[in-house]
Design a protein around this motif. Structure first.
Motif, PDB file in Angstrom:
ATOM      1  N   ILE A  48      -5.619  -2.420   3.576  1.00 32.65           N
ATOM      2  CA  ILE A  48      -4.581  -2.380   2.531  1.00 32.65           C
ATOM      3  C   ILE A  48      -3.228  -2.044   3.153  1.00 32.65           C
ATOM      4  O   ILE A  48      -2.217  -2.689   2.868  1.00 32.65           O
ATOM      5  CB  ILE A  48      -4.936  -1.352   1.431  1.00 32.65           C
ATOM      6  CG1 ILE A  48      -6.165  -1.804   0.652  1.00 32.65           C
ATOM      7  CG2 ILE A  48      -3.758  -1.131   0.488  1.00 32.65           C
ATOM      8  CD1 ILE A  48      -6.742  -0.730  -0.260  1.00 32.65           C
ATOM      9  N   ALA A  49      -3.208  -1.042   4.015  1.00 23.49           N
ATOM     10  CA  ALA A  49      -1.952  -0.626   4.653  1.00 23.49           C
ATOM     11  C   ALA A  49      -1.383  -1.757   5.498  1.00 23.49           C
ATOM     12  O   ALA A  49      -0.169  -1.998   5.498  1.00 23.49           O
ATOM     13  CB  ALA A  49      -2.188   0.617   5.504  1.00 23.49           C
ATOM     14  N   GLU A  51      -1.942  -5.088   5.176  1.00 23.46           N
ATOM     15  CA  GLU A  51      -1.511  -6.216   4.347  1.00 23.46           C
ATOM     16  C   GLU A  51      -0.254  -5.911   3.546  1.00 23.46           C
ATOM     17  O   GLU A  51       0.541  -6.802   3.269  1.00 23.46           O
ATOM     18  CB  GLU A  51      -2.639  -6.649   3.414  1.00 23.46           C
ATOM     19  CG  GLU A  51      -3.766  -7.350   4.144  1.00 23.46           C
ATOM     20  CD  GLU A  51      -4.872  -7.816   3.222  1.00 23.46           C
ATOM     21  OE1 GLU A  51      -4.848  -7.475   2.015  1.00 23.46           O
ATOM     22  OE2 GLU A  51      -5.788  -8.519   3.717  1.00 23.46           O
ATOM     23  N   GLU A  52      -0.062  -4.653   3.177  1.00 22.03           N
ATOM     24  CA  GLU A  52       1.121  -4.284   2.394  1.00 22.03           C
ATOM     25  C   GLU A  52       2.237  -3.710   3.264  1.00 22.03           C
ATOM     26  O   GLU A  52       3.261  -3.275   2.747  1.00 22.03           O
ATOM     27  CB  GLU A  52       0.731  -3.273   1.312  1.00 22.03           C
ATOM     28  CG  GLU A  52      -0.193  -3.858   0.254  1.00 22.03           C
ATOM     29  CD  GLU A  52      -0.481  -2.877  -0.867  1.00 22.03           C
ATOM     30  OE1 GLU A  52       0.071  -1.756  -0.851  1.00 22.03           O
ATOM     31  OE2 GLU A  52      -1.254  -3.247  -1.761  1.00 22.03           O
ATOM     32  N   ASP A  53       2.015  -3.686   4.587  1.00 25.50           N
ATOM     33  CA  ASP A  53       2.993  -3.152   5.545  1.00 25.50           C
ATOM     34  C   ASP A  53       3.424  -1.736   5.158  1.00 25.50           C
ATOM     35  O   ASP A  53       4.605  -1.440   5.006  1.00 25.50           O
ATOM     36  CB  ASP A  53       4.201  -4.078   5.650  1.00 25.50           C
ATOM     37  CG  ASP A  53       5.077  -3.733   6.853  1.00 25.50           C
ATOM     38  OD1 ASP A  53       4.548  -3.180   7.835  1.00 25.50           O
ATOM     39  OD2 ASP A  53       6.300  -3.990   6.795  1.00 25.50           O
ATOM     40  N   ARG A  54       2.421  -0.873   4.969  1.00 28.86           N
ATOM     41  CA  ARG A  54       2.664   0.521   4.590  1.00 28.86           C
ATOM     42  C   ARG A  54       1.926   1.428   5.565  1.00 28.86           C
ATOM     43  O   ARG A  54       1.064   0.993   6.312  1.00 28.86           O
ATOM     44  CB  ARG A  54       2.138   0.787   3.176  1.00 28.86           C
ATOM     45  CG  ARG A  54       2.862  -0.029   2.121  1.00 28.86           C
ATOM     46  CD  ARG A  54       2.233   0.112   0.767  1.00 28.86           C
ATOM     47  NE  ARG A  54       2.245   1.495   0.317  1.00 28.86           N
ATOM     48  CZ  ARG A  54       1.542   1.943  -0.704  1.00 28.86           C
ATOM     49  NH1 ARG A  54       0.771   1.144  -1.381  1.00 28.86           N
ATOM     50  NH2 ARG A  54       1.594   3.201  -1.061  1.00 28.86           N
ATOM     51  N   ASP A  58       0.355   6.964   3.192  1.00 29.32           N
ATOM     52  CA  ASP A  58       0.939   6.666   1.889  1.00 29.32           C
ATOM     53  C   ASP A  58      -0.083   5.990   0.969  1.00 29.32           C
ATOM     54  O   ASP A  58      -0.121   6.262  -0.234  1.00 29.32           O
ATOM     55  CB  ASP A  58       2.175   5.787   2.038  1.00 29.32           C
ATOM     56  CG  ASP A  58       3.306   6.506   2.751  1.00 29.32           C
ATOM     57  OD1 ASP A  58       3.355   7.758   2.687  1.00 29.32           O
ATOM     58  OD2 ASP A  58       4.147   5.826   3.377  1.00 29.32           O
ATOM     59  N   VAL A  59      -0.899   5.106   1.539  1.00 33.02           N
ATOM     60  CA  VAL A  59      -1.935   4.447   0.741  1.00 33.02           C
ATOM     61  C   VAL A  59      -2.965   5.476   0.274  1.00 33.02           C
ATOM     62  O   VAL A  59      -3.349   5.500  -0.894  1.00 33.02           O
ATOM     63  CB  VAL A  59      -2.613   3.314   1.547  1.00 33.02           C
ATOM     64  CG1 VAL A  59      -3.761   2.699   0.753  1.00 33.02           C
ATOM     65  CG2 VAL A  59      -1.599   2.245   1.921  1.00 33.02           C
ATOM     66  N   GLU A  62      -1.479   7.595  -2.511  1.00 34.70           N
ATOM     67  CA  GLU A  62      -1.425   6.889  -3.793  1.00 34.70           C
ATOM     68  C   GLU A  62      -2.815   6.777  -4.430  1.00 34.70           C
ATOM     69  O   GLU A  62      -2.977   7.002  -5.639  1.00 34.70           O
ATOM     70  CB  GLU A  62      -0.835   5.494  -3.595  1.00 34.70           C
ATOM     71  CG  GLU A  62      -0.673   4.726  -4.889  1.00 34.70           C
ATOM     72  CD  GLU A  62      -0.034   3.368  -4.697  1.00 34.70           C
ATOM     73  OE1 GLU A  62      -0.065   2.589  -5.663  1.00 34.70           O
ATOM     74  OE2 GLU A  62       0.472   3.077  -3.596  1.00 34.70           O
TER      75      GLU A  62
END
Length: 78
Positions: A48-49, A51-54, A58-59, A62
């Motif tokens: 997820i991190a 693919e969302e460039d995070r 933070d993921v 959240e």
């Protein structure tokens, strides 16, 4: 000429560079703690991190906050 202005500034700058005092202009980071998580959860959050460039933290934050907003945990919410 050994006590000229530039020599004094150079000494002060050298002292400031070697000092361990943090800069008052530096943004403070929020601390973090280590936690144990299952490997499959870690891999999912890593994907997820990516693919969302995070950042992963933070993921995780959240996702945990979303989970804690569940009515089951309302007595722990502020």
């Amino acid at each position: 000429m050994t006590n000229d202005f530039l020599n004094k500034v150079a000494k002060d700058a050298d002292k400031a560079i070697k000092a361990n005092d943090p800069s008052p202009y530096r943004l403070k980071k929020e601390g973090s703690k280590t936690a144990q998580i299952r490997t499959n959860t870690y891999k999912m959050v890593k994907l997820i991190a990516f693919e969302e460039d995070r950042k992963m933290i933070d993921v995780f934050d959240e996702l945990i906050r979303l989970g804690l907003s569940n009515p089951k945990f309302t007595k722990y919410s502020k």
